[in-house]
Design a protein around this motif. Structure first.
Motif, mmCIF file in Angstrom:
data_model
loop_
_atom_site.group_PDB
_atom_site.id
_atom_site.type_symbol
_atom_site.label_atom_id
_atom_site.label_comp_id
_atom_site.label_asym_id
_atom_site.label_seq_id
_atom_site.Cartn_x
_atom_site.Cartn_y
_atom_site.Cartn_z
ATOM 1 N N GLU A 122 -24.900 75.365 11.212
ATOM 2 C CA GLU A 122 -25.573 76.635 10.934
ATOM 3 C C GLU A 122 -25.979 77.345 12.229
ATOM 4 O OE1 GLU A 122 -28.766 75.440 8.417
ATOM 5 O OE2 GLU A 122 -27.410 74.694 6.846
ATOM 6 N N ARG A 123 -26.436 76.582 13.225
ATOM 7 C CA ARG A 123 -26.822 77.191 14.500
ATOM 8 C C ARG A 123 -25.622 77.856 15.174
ATOM 9 N NH1 ARG A 123 -26.199 75.875 19.585
ATOM 10 N NH2 ARG A 123 -25.516 73.737 19.160
ATOM 11 N N ARG A 156 -24.710 81.020 13.413
ATOM 12 C CA ARG A 156 -25.588 82.140 13.769
ATOM 13 C C ARG A 156 -25.164 82.755 15.101
ATOM 14 N NH1 ARG A 156 -29.613 78.732 11.558
ATOM 15 N NH2 ARG A 156 -30.172 77.972 13.643
ATOM 16 N N ALA A 181 -20.814 78.079 6.290
ATOM 17 C CA ALA A 181 -22.012 78.479 7.032
ATOM 18 C C ALA A 181 -21.980 79.966 7.375
ATOM 19 C CB ALA A 181 -22.138 77.642 8.304
ATOM 20 N N GLU A 227 -22.630 82.095 4.279
ATOM 21 C CA GLU A 227 -24.051 82.087 3.932
ATOM 22 C C GLU A 227 -24.814 83.151 4.713
ATOM 23 O OE1 GLU A 227 -26.179 80.302 1.854
ATOM 24 O OE2 GLU A 227 -24.348 79.716 0.806
ATOM 25 N N LEU A 228 -24.299 83.493 5.892
ATOM 26 C CA LEU A 228 -24.929 84.513 6.739
ATOM 27 C C LEU A 228 -24.362 85.906 6.481
ATOM 28 C CD1 LEU A 228 -24.940 82.504 10.102
ATOM 29 C CD2 LEU A 228 -26.894 82.918 8.584
#
Length: 243
Positions: A37-38, A41, A96, A99-100
């Protein structure tokens, strides 16, 4: 579309190459969801700057063909298992990113239509033009080729302006900086020097392919928050490999 407050970028279209181990976080193997996830982002921030992003993720956190071969497994079979591991990592990164709110496509060099698109160059280019992140999985589809070579091949096919290789250190050093306190970092270095000095940037075939097509390789730390964005904004610490 980027707004007026978005920093100008150095490149319009790039290839981000990361190892499978980068997705492990502090675990011994496999995927560490917070780490995935990081990184997602970080990719989103650059995507929001208007940069078209290709990605290739290794599979070493799940299975590495060369290690399997060293343990007695037939090399071709081991390499195909490694390719399947890269598909698993690509699907995790796709999840991931989505999701963003980042539209994304996993494109596989090995046909598996239920989980990924087959690699068709013109279709992949169109995805990029529509501002979708393209994650290229399954290497080149051939054994004996690493994901470094796959990343360089796809970067050339997609007309990327640079390969950005995210690692655990902030550039290329003359020796391992983890075990050698006197290691010296290069700000820039030529392809030929990387090959002659056996520096572990990418494997030799990937370096040669980048050199023959004048494709710069930028090595930076993926562990540094904002590192990916910083490179695209012309900031940060990194090594550039070019002619």
């Amino acid at each position: 579309m980027p707004d007026s407050n978005t920093p100008k970028t150095t490149f319009r279209r790039v290839m981000l190459k990361i190892s499978g181990e980068a997705l492990m976080g502090d675990t011994a193997y496999g995927l560490h969801p917070p780490t995935v996830e990081r990184i997602a982002r970080e990719v989103k921030v650059v995507h929001d700057m208007g940069v078209e992003i290709c990605m290739v993720i290794g599979g070493g956190n799940i299975f590495r063909g060369l290690q399997g071969s060293a343990q007695g497994m037939e090399r071709t079979t081991a390499d195909y298992m490694g390719m399947l591991a890269t598909v698993m990592n690509a699907l995790a990164m796709q999840s991931a990113l989505e999701e963003l709110g980042v539209f994304c496509r996993v494109i596989s060099a090995i046909r598996m239509d239920e989980v990924a698109e087959p690699y068709i160059r013109r279709r992949a280019v169109r995805h990029l033009e529509k501002k979708r992140v393209c994650i290229f999985a399954a290497g080149t589809g051939n054994p004996y080729f690493t994901t470094d070579t796959a990343a360089t091949l796809r970067a050339n096919e997609m007309a990327c302006e640079a390969i950005l290789k995210g690692t655990k250190v902030d550039g290329v050093y003359d020796k391992d900086p983890v075990t050698n306190a006197d290691a010296v970092r290069y700000d820039q270095i030529s392809y030929d020097d990387v090959l002659a000095k056996h520096l572990k940037v990418m494997d030799a075939s990937a370096i040669a392919l980048a050199r023959d097509n004048n494709l710069p390789i930028i090595v930076f730390s993926l562990d540094e928050p904002g590192g990916f964005r910083g490179i695209l904004a012309g900031e940060g610490t990194y090594t550039i490999v070019h002619d």
